[in-house]
Motif scaffolding. Structure first.
Motif, short mmCIF file in Angstrom:
data_model
loop_
_atom_site.label_atom_id
_atom_site.label_comp_id
_atom_site.label_asym_id
_atom_site.label_seq_id
_atom_site.Cartn_x
_atom_site.Cartn_y
_atom_site.Cartn_z
N GLU A 161 -5.91 5.97 -5.35
CA GLU A 161 -4.68 4.98 -5.22
C GLU A 161 -4.64 3.87 -6.11
OE1 GLU A 161 -5.78 6.97 -1.16
OE2 GLU A 161 -6.65 5.67 -2.57
N GLN A 221 0.83 -1.07 0.06
CA GLN A 221 -0.02 -0.17 -0.15
C GLN A 221 0.95 1.16 0.02
OE1 GLN A 221 -3.46 0.38 2.60
NE2 GLN A 221 -3.34 -1.92 2.81
N ALA A 225 -7.21 -0.29 -1.27
CA ALA A 225 -7.58 1.11 -1.45
C ALA A 225 -8.88 1.32 -0.49
CB ALA A 225 -7.74 1.96 -2.74
#
Length: 597
Positions: A131, A51, A80
């Motif tokens: 993201e 992440q 995300a």
């Protein structure tokens, strides 16, 4: 004769250029895009990446407009969504969630639409978190100063009631209070389709006045992978003040940002062929709009606005309301929003084109037949019949002119023999003959010219409207918006393999080619060999050109050719003109059967 030969040669060259462009450029590009999409889906299913850091950094300013809020696009969708607290969205048309970091709409799926014609395939994903690789979201926030303290932006964590859930019947209220005594209360509601209403109330419980501006933006990280076509606009769109409708392609914004003049009222956003995301700012406040492309870090495209600064006095409050459309461009729904919310020219979110005054009524007619018969393919056939009927008087005049010209052909030949070496004399004598016989040589052309916008509008309606997407016809046509799935290479599905894209030729393109061949045989074969060659090969060329077009368009073209043959035969009989069809066909077969010497 020389002019006619040059004319037909020009047509042949044009057709060859279009055919070469289709085979050598468009078909390989479509095939490459298809493989790229398959590879991308496979990668998304298998990749496991760490992440990224939080995407809600303090926003950088872009040309004094809305914040850019760049984020690293390296997370999977599941990663995300798990990073931040969220409020569930669940309506008859939508599913997803609101990201409480920034109060973003960045997770949205369209329940009524699937990726393929198979109802078990995944539903369409419109929005994805910043993201992810396909980040696409809408965000509303504020720009303040040191005096106002922190105001809602990309990284602001809003508070929602426990168990909150946004449905068409239950709005959600979010809140945020900063260290300067400013309290922001945001109420988000959504109807049963695709319109969100975002109502903000700003209360100043501090001791000093607070000056701030609101902004809104639609941001996406990737433009569509499908090739763009001239008949359809995809990219930035808006109706902004005196500038009216603005349509800007991604490629144009990549070269230079677009900044319309400061305006009041209107809307702006990003549109695809079938889907769109737009913001309708407060209609009474002046704002600056921008269509921008940012190449730093993760490339992204952004449509945003920033309104003029306003001040909230101590002990006072102010309220603002934005509308956010995020969904499918269904014609009745879009028209309903334009009327109910008084959004200027919101129906232009659908690309009706230059012939808007023809194209949209054409859709209304087609939609009427669709609702009556329940089959969009049948609606196309019925609409074509109506159009043909409306233009029957013009077509009759056209063929009457052709009949008169044919009747004068012997006299024309006499004049050509008499003025063989005198072109000027031939022209004068020809014009005098036209005058004596009361013939207008261009009378056969203008009815055709008048019909061109009509048929182009019908073509555009079939191509752009979502109502035809995944709409079945009969038999093997399960999706009128996709090419005919059969191909002559594998004997129309009898052999267990797929032929190459370049050689794809389905049943309906073949039917269209036959109808075009018959239509061209309604008139005498040109005596010039070059013209005759074009006459013979043009149906084959058009068969391959249209093979990769949506099946609905090919069905329309085949049906239109069939009606034209019947119409032309009827009119020619009424005017006493010989129908050349059977003689031409007999002559064609005689030439093929003639023994070689």
């Amino acid at each position: 004769m020389e002019n006619n030969r040059n004319y037909f040669i020009a047509i042949a060259l044009s057709v060859l250029i279009v055919l070469g462009w289709q085979f050598l450029y468009m078909n390989p590009r479509i095939e490459a895009q298809r493989k790229a999409q398959e590879a991308q889906k496979a990668q998304q299913q298998t990749e496991q990446v760490q992440q990224p850091a939080a995407g809600g950094q303090a926003p950088a300013q872009t040309s004094g407009a809305a914040p850019s809020g760049q984020a690293a696009a390296t997370a999977t969708l599941e990663q995300a969504l798990a990073k931040t607290p969220r409020v569930v969205i669940d309506t008859p048309a939508l599913s997803g969630s609101i990201n409480l970091a920034g109060a973003r709409l960045d997770d949205l799926k369209l329940k009524g639409y699937h990726e393929t014609v198979d109802d078990s395939s995944p539903i369409i994903t419109l929005f994805s978190p910043a993201e992810t690789k396909d980040g696409y979201f809408t965000e509303l926030g504020y720009i303040g100063s040191d005096a106002t303290g922190s105001v809602p932006g990309p990284s602001t964590l809003w508070t929602a009631p426990e168990g909150a859930k946004l449905t068409e019947k239950t709005p959600v209220t979010l809140s945020y209070t900063n260290d300067k005594g400013l309290t922001f209360t945001r109420t988000i509601s959504v109807d049963e389709r695709y319109m969100f209403t975002v109502a903000d109330k700003i209360e100043n419980t501090g001791q000093a006045p607070a000056a701030l501006s609101s902004y809104g933006r639609v941001t996406r990280y990737n433009k569509p992978t499908t090739p763009s076509v001239y008949v359809l606009h995809e990219g930035f769109i808006g109706v902004i003040g005196d500038d009216g409708l603005i349509e800007t392609k991604y490629s144009a914004v990549e070269k230079e940002a677009v900044a319309p003049a400061k305006s009041t009222g209107g809307w702006l956003g990003i549109t695809d062929k079938y889907w769109a995301a737009t913001i309708v700012p407060p209609q009474s406040a002046a704002y600056e709009a921008h269509f921008s492309y940012f190449a730093d870090g993760q490339p992204r495209y952004q449509a945003d606005y920033k309104d003029d600064a306003f001040t909230v006095a101590p002990g006072q409050s102010i309220e603002l309301k934005n509308l956010v459309f995020a969904g499918a461009k269904e014609v009745p729904v879009i028209d309903g929003y334009e009327a109910s919310y008084s959004i200027p020219k919101f129906d232009r979110l659908i690309d009706w084109g230059w012939f808007y005054f023809i194209t949209k009524p054409m859709f209304k007619l087609m939609d009427f037949f669709f609702r009556y018969f329940g089959n969009f393919g049948v609606a196309i056939l019925c609409t074509t019949i109506v159009v043909k009927a409306l233009f029957f008087p013009l077509a009759s005049k056209q063929y009457a002119s052709m009949a008169n010209m044919k009747r004068m052909q012997p006299k024309m030949e006499e004049l050509k023999a008499k003025f063989a070496d005198d072109r000027m004399g031939l022209q004068q004598a020809t014009m005098q003959l036209y005058k004596e016989e009361k013939i207008n040589p261009i009378a056969g052309c203008w009815p055709v010219a008048l019909q061109i916008p009509i048929f182009f509008s019908l073509y555009k309606v079939i191509y752009i409207t979502i109502e035809m997407r995944h709409a079945p016809f009969f038999g093997w046509i399960k999706d009128l918006s996709a090419p005919d799935p059969t191909t002559i290479v594998n004997l129309f599905g009898l052999l267990p393999f797929e032929g190459p894209t370049l050689l794809h030729l389905g049943v309906w393109p073949l039917i269209m080619g036959v109808t075009m061949f018959v239509q061209m045989r309604m008139n005498p074969t040109p005596p010039d060999p070059t013209q005759a060659m074009i006459f013979n090969w043009m149906p084959l060329v058009f068969m391959f050109m249209l093979a990769s077009f949506p099946a609905g368009l090919v069905i329309y073209w085949a049906w239109n050719n069939t009606l034209s043959v019947a119409q032309q035969g009827l009119i020619m009989k009424r005017h006493g003109v010989k129908v050349e069809l059977f003689d031409n066909l007999k002559g064609l077969f005689r030439r093929k059967e003639a023994p070689s010497k």
